[in-house]
Write a protein that holds these residues in place. Structure first.
Motif, PDB file in Angstrom:
ATOM      1  N   GLU A   1       0.809  -1.218   0.000  1.00 27.91           N
ATOM      2  CA  GLU A   1       0.000   0.000   0.000  1.00 27.91           C
ATOM      3  C   GLU A   1       0.842   1.268   0.000  1.00 27.91           C
ATOM      4  OE1 GLU A   1      -3.251   0.074  -0.605  1.00 27.91           O
ATOM      5  OE2 GLU A   1      -2.939  -2.084  -0.853  1.00 27.91           O
ATOM      6  N   LEU A   2       1.927   1.297   0.752  1.00 27.00           N
ATOM      7  CA  LEU A   2       2.765   2.495   0.728  1.00 27.00           C
ATOM      8  C   LEU A   2       3.409   2.677  -0.642  1.00 27.00           C
ATOM      9  CD1 LEU A   2       4.430   2.322   4.254  1.00 27.00           C
ATOM     10  CD2 LEU A   2       2.899   4.119   3.422  1.00 27.00           C
ATOM     11  N   GLU A   3       3.762   1.577  -1.290  1.00 25.27           N
ATOM     12  CA  GLU A   3       4.325   1.663  -2.635  1.00 25.27           C
ATOM     13  C   GLU A   3       3.334   2.287  -3.596  1.00 25.27           C
ATOM     14  OE1 GLU A   3       7.269   1.810  -5.057  1.00 25.27           O
ATOM     15  OE2 GLU A   3       7.612   0.769  -3.158  1.00 25.27           O
ATOM     16  N   GLU A   4       2.059   1.951  -3.441  1.00 25.61           N
ATOM     17  CA  GLU A   4       1.039   2.494  -4.334  1.00 25.61           C
ATOM     18  C   GLU A   4       0.529   3.856  -3.874  1.00 25.61           C
ATOM     19  OE1 GLU A   4      -3.243   1.380  -6.416  1.00 25.61           O
ATOM     20  OE2 GLU A   4      -2.272  -0.061  -5.097  1.00 25.61           O
ATOM     21  N   GLN A   5       0.352   4.026  -2.579  1.00 22.87           N
ATOM     22  CA  GLN A   5      -0.332   5.216  -2.081  1.00 22.87           C
ATOM     23  C   GLN A   5       0.564   6.451  -1.982  1.00 22.87           C
ATOM     24  OE1 GLN A   5      -3.014   4.758   1.246  1.00 22.87           O
ATOM     25  NE2 GLN A   5      -3.440   2.617   0.762  1.00 22.87           N
ATOM     26  N   ILE A   6       1.865   6.279  -1.910  1.00 25.11           N
ATOM     27  CA  ILE A   6       2.758   7.434  -1.842  1.00 25.11           C
ATOM     28  C   ILE A   6       3.271   7.715  -3.254  1.00 25.11           C
ATOM     29  CG2 ILE A   6       4.769   8.467  -0.755  1.00 25.11           C
ATOM     30  CD1 ILE A   6       2.313   7.701   1.084  1.00 25.11           C
ATOM     31  N   LEU A   7       2.894   8.864  -3.791  1.00 25.60           N
ATOM     32  CA  LEU A   7       3.251   9.214  -5.159  1.00 25.60           C
ATOM     33  C   LEU A   7       4.729   9.581  -5.259  1.00 25.60           C
ATOM     34  CD1 LEU A   7       0.100  11.383  -6.012  1.00 25.60           C
ATOM     35  CD2 LEU A   7       0.462   8.936  -6.444  1.00 25.60           C
ATOM     36  N   LYS A   8       5.206   9.745  -6.487  1.00 28.05           N
ATOM     37  CA  LYS A   8       6.629  10.008  -6.700  1.00 28.05           C
ATOM     38  C   LYS A   8       7.083  11.313  -6.060  1.00 28.05           C
ATOM     39  CE  LYS A   8       6.919   7.309 -10.961  1.00 28.05           C
ATOM     40  NZ  LYS A   8       7.096   7.359 -12.435  1.00 28.05           N
TER      41      LYS A   8
ATOM     42  N   HIS B   1       0.547  11.651  -0.318  1.00 25.11           N
ATOM     43  CA  HIS B   1      -0.388  10.539  -0.197  1.00 25.11           C
ATOM     44  C   HIS B   1      -1.445  10.718  -1.268  1.00 25.11           C
ATOM     45  CE1 HIS B   1      -3.966   8.342   1.329  1.00 25.11           C
ATOM     46  NE2 HIS B   1      -3.035   7.416   1.461  1.00 25.11           N
ATOM     47  N   TYR B   2      -1.769   9.663  -1.987  1.00 23.42           N
ATOM     48  CA  TYR B   2      -2.531   9.802  -3.232  1.00 23.42           C
ATOM     49  C   TYR B   2      -3.974  10.261  -3.079  1.00 23.42           C
ATOM     50  CZ  TYR B   2      -4.506   4.968  -2.793  1.00 23.42           C
ATOM     51  OH  TYR B   2      -5.171   3.836  -2.385  1.00 23.42           O
ATOM     52  N   GLU B   3      -4.509  10.337  -1.861  1.00 22.61           N
ATOM     53  CA  GLU B   3      -5.862  10.881  -1.707  1.00 22.61           C
ATOM     54  C   GLU B   3      -5.846  12.410  -1.705  1.00 22.61           C
ATOM     55  OE1 GLU B   3      -8.471   8.838   1.110  1.00 22.61           O
ATOM     56  OE2 GLU B   3      -7.130   7.108   1.019  1.00 22.61           O
TER      57      GLU B   3
ATOM     58  N   ASN C   1      14.367  17.825  -1.165  1.00 17.76           N
ATOM     59  CA  ASN C   1      13.287  18.627  -1.751  1.00 17.76           C
ATOM     60  C   ASN C   1      12.898  18.017  -3.089  1.00 17.76           C
ATOM     61  OD1 ASN C   1      11.460  20.533  -2.514  1.00 17.76           O
ATOM     62  ND2 ASN C   1      12.954  22.138  -2.909  1.00 17.76           N
ATOM     63  N   ILE C   2      11.809  17.226  -3.090  1.00 16.94           N
ATOM     64  CA  ILE C   2      11.321  16.599  -4.320  1.00 16.94           C
ATOM     65  C   ILE C   2      10.312  17.550  -4.966  1.00 16.94           C
ATOM     66  CG2 ILE C   2      10.178  14.591  -5.317  1.00 16.94           C
ATOM     67  CD1 ILE C   2      10.968  13.053  -2.757  1.00 16.94           C
ATOM     68  N   LYS C   3      10.518  17.861  -6.210  1.00 20.60           N
ATOM     69  CA  LYS C   3       9.644  18.801  -6.908  1.00 20.60           C
ATOM     70  C   LYS C   3       8.214  18.272  -6.982  1.00 20.60           C
ATOM     71  CE  LYS C   3       9.309  21.375 -11.275  1.00 20.60           C
ATOM     72  NZ  LYS C   3       9.912  21.577 -12.621  1.00 20.60           N
ATOM     73  N   LEU C   4       7.231  19.151  -6.698  1.00 21.53           N
ATOM     74  CA  LEU C   4       5.833  18.764  -6.811  1.00 21.53           C
ATOM     75  C   LEU C   4       5.511  18.414  -8.264  1.00 21.53           C
ATOM     76  CD1 LEU C   4       4.118  21.490  -4.585  1.00 21.53           C
ATOM     77  CD2 LEU C   4       4.642  19.131  -3.966  1.00 21.53           C
ATOM     78  N   PHE C   5       4.865  17.271  -8.458  1.00 15.92           N
ATOM     79  CA  PHE C   5       4.549  16.878  -9.822  1.00 15.92           C
ATOM     80  C   PHE C   5       3.278  16.044  -9.895  1.00 15.92           C
ATOM     81  CE2 PHE C   5       5.131  16.257 -14.177  1.00 15.92           C
ATOM     82  CZ  PHE C   5       4.967  14.912 -14.495  1.00 15.92           C
ATOM     83  N   ASP C   6       3.380  14.733  -9.594  1.00 14.41           N
ATOM     84  CA  ASP C   6       2.240  13.859  -9.891  1.00 14.41           C
ATOM     85  C   ASP C   6       1.093  13.958  -8.898  1.00 14.41           C
ATOM     86  OD1 ASP C   6       4.030  12.677  -8.138  1.00 14.41           O
ATOM     87  OD2 ASP C   6       3.741  10.649  -8.892  1.00 14.41           O
ATOM     88  N   SER C   7       1.265  14.716  -7.824  1.00 14.34           N
ATOM     89  CA  SER C   7       0.114  15.003  -6.946  1.00 14.34           C
ATOM     90  C   SER C   7      -0.842  15.992  -7.615  1.00 14.34           C
ATOM     91  CB  SER C   7       0.582  15.570  -5.608  1.00 14.34           C
ATOM     92  OG  SER C   7       1.284  16.799  -5.790  1.00 14.34           O
ATOM     93  N   GLY C   8      -0.357  16.697  -8.651  1.00 15.62           N
ATOM     94  CA  GLY C   8      -1.184  17.706  -9.322  1.00 15.62           C
ATOM     95  C   GLY C   8      -1.139  19.065  -8.652  1.00 15.62           C
TER      96      GLY C   8
ATOM     97  N   GLN D   1      -7.797  11.658  -7.659  1.00 19.91           N
ATOM     98  CA  GLN D   1      -6.979  10.501  -7.307  1.00 19.91           C
ATOM     99  C   GLN D   1      -7.365   9.997  -5.928  1.00 19.91           C
ATOM    100  OE1 GLN D   1      -2.727  10.317  -8.270  1.00 19.91           O
ATOM    101  NE2 GLN D   1      -2.809  12.468  -8.874  1.00 19.91           N
ATOM    102  N   PRO D   2      -7.204   8.672  -5.705  1.00 19.26           N
ATOM    103  CA  PRO D   2      -7.101   7.634  -6.719  1.00 19.26           C
ATOM    104  C   PRO D   2      -8.460   7.418  -7.363  1.00 19.26           C
ATOM    105  CG  PRO D   2      -7.226   6.630  -4.557  1.00 19.26           C
ATOM    106  CD  PRO D   2      -7.211   8.110  -4.332  1.00 19.26           C
TER     107      PRO D   2
END
Length: 527
Positions: free
Chosen positions: A209-216, A220-222, A308-315, A334-335
């Motif tokens: 679940e953490l592999e799926e639920q935590i985006l790049k 958290h994907y919700e 510092n990971i650039k904001l991206f796939d969370s939208g 999402q999801p």
């Protein structure tokens, strides 16, 4: 059931994963025809867990059977009614979570008596037997019993019995944060009882679940900043649990959890405002989750580092200047299979000026399936554009989503982004919105591509403390900022709205609604 309801239902369930459908049917049939009974078994727990609270829960128990959750308070005169439901289901859940065991000030004897009182009413419990509630209560009991070095055979046997109920009712029919909380709790139960089965299932759930639920980008994907804080706090608890109790350490699991926590810390650091607030996007409110600065301090105490990971796939995107902070939502729902905490808020945004909230998301004040819940999830309660009374995304039933706006055509540069969505395609309209932070000036350009006779409204929600001064039809002062509308528009209306300052608690604020004719430029500049 009429045709429109069937269509809504179809566009809701078509996104479900096969595993959700399977478990919904399985639990329905099993619980109706083959309901399982559980019995307590003798437990002889030999290992004492080492635990210390790093982040305390909000105060909700005041002694003498006096509780307060979600801004509703009650004093039980004689017997505590653990099924008390006059304030809604979420209030009852909170009563059964036992978060108060780990608030800063609680007498140990009081906490122990509350647990014993609960056990004495076990046969009468309703919501307290649900798997999500068992999960949170299990963690709270383990923490309280461990830090206070309490060994009680009856409590241990009851707690183990609850974990057997949880094992048979894991929330694969829901997935999302519910299943993740099941995994967190099973890890605590597995360590507490040195139970290999609990540990094995916990590890499987957490890794999957953490592999799926935590985006790049660490979200958290919700995509609720509030739930992100809650779930990150729980993840840090799991890391502390493993580090403090090396006799049953799993270094592979520990490294994995630390990696995910670091990603989540990066995302939280990126979206937290300089004053410590989080944006109230999707299902978010105040006074529920641990604050960002508490989580950062907790992580540092565990020797965690984060990049510092650039904001991206969370939208989400965050633009900053020396005075302004702008948080923008250009993401999809999402999801897709669990959008219960999503809102119809495509291209909504928040604006802070010199640490002061100016344009904000109203937040949520209820989870009850009522008119207010529907309003708070709807397009008109967000800082975006609405066509007539249509919703960009069809939110319904409290926690359901049917047809969804799809974002496309994203073009971005530093402090600048353009995107489009098709949430109004039933009317032949595409909404394009561009954000550009140029120094301390924010420029927003809205364009509705297509022809429709419906009203076109651009909506801005102002924080209740913002002073608004109308200069002309198109110009306003908002504290130390100037708001200016450029383009063909019919009128600008100022309305009241309710800003959430917690569940079941709101303040009156002002919202600006601009009725325009297809294209509008909004400028927010320094005075």
């Amino acid at each position: 059931m009429d045709r429109s309801k069937i269509i809504t239902l179809y566009h809701t369930i078509k996104y479900l994963k096969p595993v959700q459908v399977y478990y919904r049917l399985y639990y329905l049939i099993r619980n109706r025809f083959f309901k399982k009974s559980y019995s307590k078994k003798a437990i002889n727990r030999t290992l004492e867990l080492d635990w210390r609270d790093e982040v305390f829960n909000y105060e909700s128990y005041f002694g003498s059977k006096d509780f307060e959750f979600l801004n509703f308070q009650i004093s039980f005169e004689n017997r505590i009614n653990w099924n008390y439901s006059d304030y809604g289901k979420l209030w009852t859940y909170n009563l059964n979570y036992f978060d108060f065991l780990n608030q800063k000030e609680i007498d140990v004897s009081d906490g122990l008596e509350l647990i014993k009182n609960y056990i004495s009413q076990d046969s009468e419990l309703l919501d307290g037997k649900e798997p999500y509630v068992i999960s949170l209560r299990g963690i709270n009991w383990v923490k309280f019993l461990s830090k206070n070095k309490i060994k009680n055979k009856t409590i241990d046997e009851t707690l183990y019995y609850y974990y057997q109920v949880l094992l048979d009712n894991l929330e694969y029919h829901l997935l999302g944060n519910h299943l993740l909380e099941n995994g967190y709790s099973l890890l605590f139960g597995g360590y507490y009882f040195q139970d290999q089965k609990l540990l094995s299932i916990a590890q499987k759930i957490l890794k999957t679940e953490l592999e799926e639920q935590i985006l790049k980008d660490g979200a958290h994907y919700e995509l609720s900043p509030m739930y992100h804080q809650i779930l990150l706090g729980r993840l840090l608890d799991c890391i502390q649990l493993i580090k403090r109790n090396e006799k049953i350490d799993d270094k592979n699991l520990l490294g994995f959890l630390e990696e995910k926590a670091s990603s989540m810390l990066s995302w939280l650091s990126n979206i937290t405002y300089k004053n410590g607030n989080i944006p109230l996007l999707n299902d978010s409110s105040v006074g529920i989750a641990p604050a960002s600065n508490e989580l950062f301090s907790y992580a540092e105490s565990l020797n965690l580092n984060w990049k510092n990971i650039k904001l991206f796939d969370s939208g989400y995107r965050k633009f900053e200047s020396n005075k302004l902070e702008v948080l923008i939502d250009v993401g999809n729902i999402q999801p897709s299979y669990q959008p219960g905490h999503a809102h119809s808020d495509t291209f909504s945004f928040e604006l802070y000026s010199e640490n002061i909230p100016i344009i904000i998301d109203p937040g949520v004040s209820t989870y009850e399936k009522n008119e207010r819940r529907q309003k708070e999830r709807g397009t008109y309660y967000h800082n975006t554009v609405q066509l007539g009374n249509l919703e960009q995304t069809q939110v319904w039933g409290g926690f359901r989503v049917a047809k969804r706006a799809k974002v496309f055509g994203i073009i971005e540069d530093e402090n600048k982004i353009l995107a489009k969505h098709d949430g109004y395609k039933s009317e032949g309209i595409i909404h394009a919105r561009q954000f550009h932070l140029d120094g301390n000036n924010l420029i927003i350009r809205d364009s509705l591509e297509g022809i429709s006779s419906l009203d076109k409204k651009m909506i801005l929600h102002l924080h209740p403390d913002v002073k608004i001064n109308e200069i002309s039809k198109s110009d306003f002062y908002l504290n130390n900022l100037k708001l200016n509308f450029i383009g063909e528009f019919d009128k600008v209306v100022i309305q009241d709205y309710e800003f959430s300052i917690g569940f079941n608690k709101t303040r009156k604020g002002k919202k600006i609604v601009v009725f325009f004719n297809g294209e509008l430029e909004t400028r927010i500049t320094e005075i």
